[in-house]
Design an enzyme around this catalytic site. Structure first.
Site, short mmCIF file in Angstrom:
data_model
loop_
_atom_site.label_atom_id
_atom_site.label_comp_id
_atom_site.label_asym_id
_atom_site.label_seq_id
_atom_site.Cartn_x
_atom_site.Cartn_y
_atom_site.Cartn_z
N ASP A 1 47.04 -18.28 -15.96
CA ASP A 1 45.59 -18.17 -15.79
C ASP A 1 44.90 -18.61 -17.08
O ASP A 1 43.97 -19.42 -17.07
CB ASP A 1 45.23 -16.73 -15.43
CG ASP A 1 43.75 -16.57 -15.14
OD1 ASP A 1 43.18 -17.44 -14.47
OD2 ASP A 1 43.17 -15.56 -15.59
N LYS B 1 56.92 -14.97 -23.20
CA LYS B 1 56.96 -14.26 -24.47
C LYS B 1 58.32 -13.54 -24.56
O LYS B 1 58.39 -12.30 -24.53
CB LYS B 1 55.81 -13.26 -24.56
CG LYS B 1 54.44 -13.89 -24.75
CD LYS B 1 54.12 -14.26 -26.18
CE LYS B 1 53.93 -13.05 -27.06
NZ LYS B 1 53.71 -13.41 -28.47
N ASP C 1 51.90 -17.90 -26.67
CA ASP C 1 50.81 -17.96 -27.66
C ASP C 1 50.89 -19.26 -28.45
O ASP C 1 49.88 -19.95 -28.66
CB ASP C 1 50.82 -16.73 -28.58
CG ASP C 1 52.16 -16.48 -29.25
OD1 ASP C 1 53.19 -17.04 -28.81
OD2 ASP C 1 52.19 -15.70 -30.22
N ASP D 1 43.01 -22.54 -18.01
CA ASP D 1 41.61 -22.69 -18.43
C ASP D 1 41.53 -23.46 -19.73
O ASP D 1 40.66 -24.30 -19.94
CB ASP D 1 40.95 -21.31 -18.63
CG ASP D 1 40.17 -20.87 -17.39
OD1 ASP D 1 40.60 -21.22 -16.28
OD2 ASP D 1 39.15 -20.17 -17.54
N TYR E 1 49.57 -9.68 -11.99
CA TYR E 1 48.52 -9.61 -10.98
C TYR E 1 48.88 -8.68 -9.83
O TYR E 1 48.00 -8.15 -9.16
CB TYR E 1 48.23 -11.01 -10.41
CG TYR E 1 47.21 -11.80 -11.18
CD1 TYR E 1 47.31 -11.97 -12.55
CD2 TYR E 1 46.13 -12.40 -10.52
CE1 TYR E 1 46.38 -12.72 -13.25
CE2 TYR E 1 45.19 -13.15 -11.21
CZ TYR E 1 45.33 -13.31 -12.58
OH TYR E 1 44.40 -14.04 -13.26
C1 IPM Z 1 41.89 -18.60 -11.14
C2 IPM Z 1 40.85 -17.51 -11.16
C3 IPM Z 1 41.37 -16.35 -10.34
C4 IPM Z 1 42.59 -15.80 -11.05
C5 IPM Z 1 40.34 -15.26 -10.02
C6 IPM Z 1 39.09 -15.81 -9.38
C7 IPM Z 1 40.94 -14.19 -9.14
O1 IPM Z 1 40.54 -17.17 -12.47
O2 IPM Z 1 42.23 -19.06 -10.04
O3 IPM Z 1 42.36 -19.00 -12.22
O4 IPM Z 1 42.46 -14.96 -11.95
O5 IPM Z 1 43.69 -16.20 -10.67
MG MG Z 2 41.49 -18.40 -13.96
#
Ligand code: IPM
Ligand code: MG
Length: 368
Positions: A249, A192, A225, A253, A142
């Site tokens: 990230d 990885k 992975d 999710d 990032y």
């Molecule tokens: C998260 C989001 C953020 C990220 C975005 C909104 C910048 O997806 O907090 O997971 O990628 O970190």
């Molecule tokens: Mg995210």
């Protein structure tokens, strides 16, 4: 009685709606539990761009540096899609993370009993699930340099750099081991190391921190992975997962969906301790600004309310009050009161964002 200062940044989309409910909860703890909150509010993301011409004004950044905790709603929306990269709402959020040096992002994924049927996985795979992802938040892909889009040999080249120093890995590893110690003494680190040198270094440093400071913790390593696959195959094998910014990230999710709804998941981003002993901190729901449902009273405020519960626990040392709030949400869900994101079971009562907040207040009153 010490005073707790909070900066509220509702942001964009449903961020403002869910934050209204959090304000009610803060007021409740203020009036009913004698916690003395000093709350200020400002803009972030697209809302800040509309007013200040930047997704995060310097004056807002200064306030964030001074308070005990920042509570953020969500940033982003289609109206800002065409803005220059540096002005996009997300840059506001990333600036706070970076400048406050919030290197440890805690993302719990807990499957509440009342919601086990909502997961896309079979109920017995997820019921009782309680895992914690620790995502490094201020470095890696990032933020690594060089980055950008350039032209070479008449074609465009996009560059980002995955980069970690030893100390960056060490401090987030320590944070994860400390959490593992307070939970079930089990940590799985994901990278990885089979293809990326950064992963080799990551694994080395985690091993070193383990040997020298936390030998009692059961440590394992997994390629990220495979980690993603194991998260959907048998998530309950994990307790604390440690990983980098980019993999974190994705993996968070993925873990979020195990619990049934993104509308339920809070997060805490913690940095170094300040002079008063409290860590630099920002709390935010894992979900985004959800422009498709904004302004309709459909958003689930639970993730944002649970983020405030994390603030009670990690910034204000009020673990019992945090548990009281988490239990209140659980009891509301158990009673069948659900926002539209959780409306699948026949007989459920659909409620609006505001009604959900009110139901949590009722449950809190019942807890006294
Ligand atoms: C998260 C989001 C953020 C990220 C975005 C909104 C910048 O997806 O907090 O997971 O990628 O970190
Ligand atoms: Mg995210």
């Amino acid at each position: 009685m010490s005073q707790y200062s909070i900066l509220i940044l509702p942001g964009d989309g449903i961020g403002t709606e869910v934050m209204d409910e959090v304000r009610k909860i803060i007021d409740w703890f203020d009036s009913k539990r004698g916690l003395d909150f000093d709350v200020i509010e400002d803009l972030v993301g697209g809302a800040a761009y509309d007013t200040y011409g930047t997704p995060l004004a310097d004056s807002t950044m200064d306030k964030a540096q001074e308070v005990d905790a920042v509570l953020l709603g969500a940033v982003g929306g289609p109206a800002y899609d065409d803005l220059d990269f540096s002005l996009k709402p997300e840059r506001g959020l990333l600036r706070i993370r970076k400048e406050m040096d919030l290197f440890a992002n805690l993302r719990p994924a807990q499957c509440f009993d009342a919601l086990a049927d909502f997961s896309s996985l079979k109920k017995d795979i997820v019921s009782g699930l309680d895992i914690m992802i620790v995502r490094e938040l201020t470095s890696g892909t990032y933020f690594g340099e060089p980055r950008g889009i350039t032209t070479e040999n008449n074609e465009r080249v996009g560059v980002n750099t995955m980069r970690y120093t030893e100390s960056e890995i060490e401090r987030v590893a320590r944070a994860a081991f400390e959490l593992a110690k307070r939970r079930n003494n089990k940590l799985c680190s994901m990278e990885k190391a089979n293809v990326l040198e950064v992963g080799v270094l990551w694994r080395d440093i985690v091993e070193e921190v383990h040997k020298s400071n936390y030998p009692e913790i059961e440590l394992s390593h997994m390629y990220a992975d495979n980690g993603a696959m194991q998260l959907v195959r048998q998530p309950k094998q994990f307790d604390v997962i440690l990983t980098d910014n980019l993999f974190g990230d994705l993996l968070s999710d993925c873990a979020a969906m195990l619990t049934g709804s993104l509308g339920m998941l809070p997060s805490a981003s913690l940095g170094a301790k300040m002079e008063n002993g409290r860590p630099k901190a920002m709390y935010e729901p894992v979900h985004g600004s959800a422009p498709d449902i904004m302004g309709q009273g459909k958003a689930n405020p639970s993730a944002c309310i649970l983020s405030f519960a994390m603030a009670l626990r990690y910034s204000f040392d009020q673990g019992d009050e945090a548990t009281r709030l988490e239990n209140a949400i659980q009891s509301v869900l158990a009673s069948g009161i659900r926002t539209p994101d959780l409306m699948q079971i026949e007989g459920d009562v659909p409620v609006s964002t505001t009604e959900m907040g009110d139901a949590v207040i009722d449950a809190l009153n019942n807890s006294l």
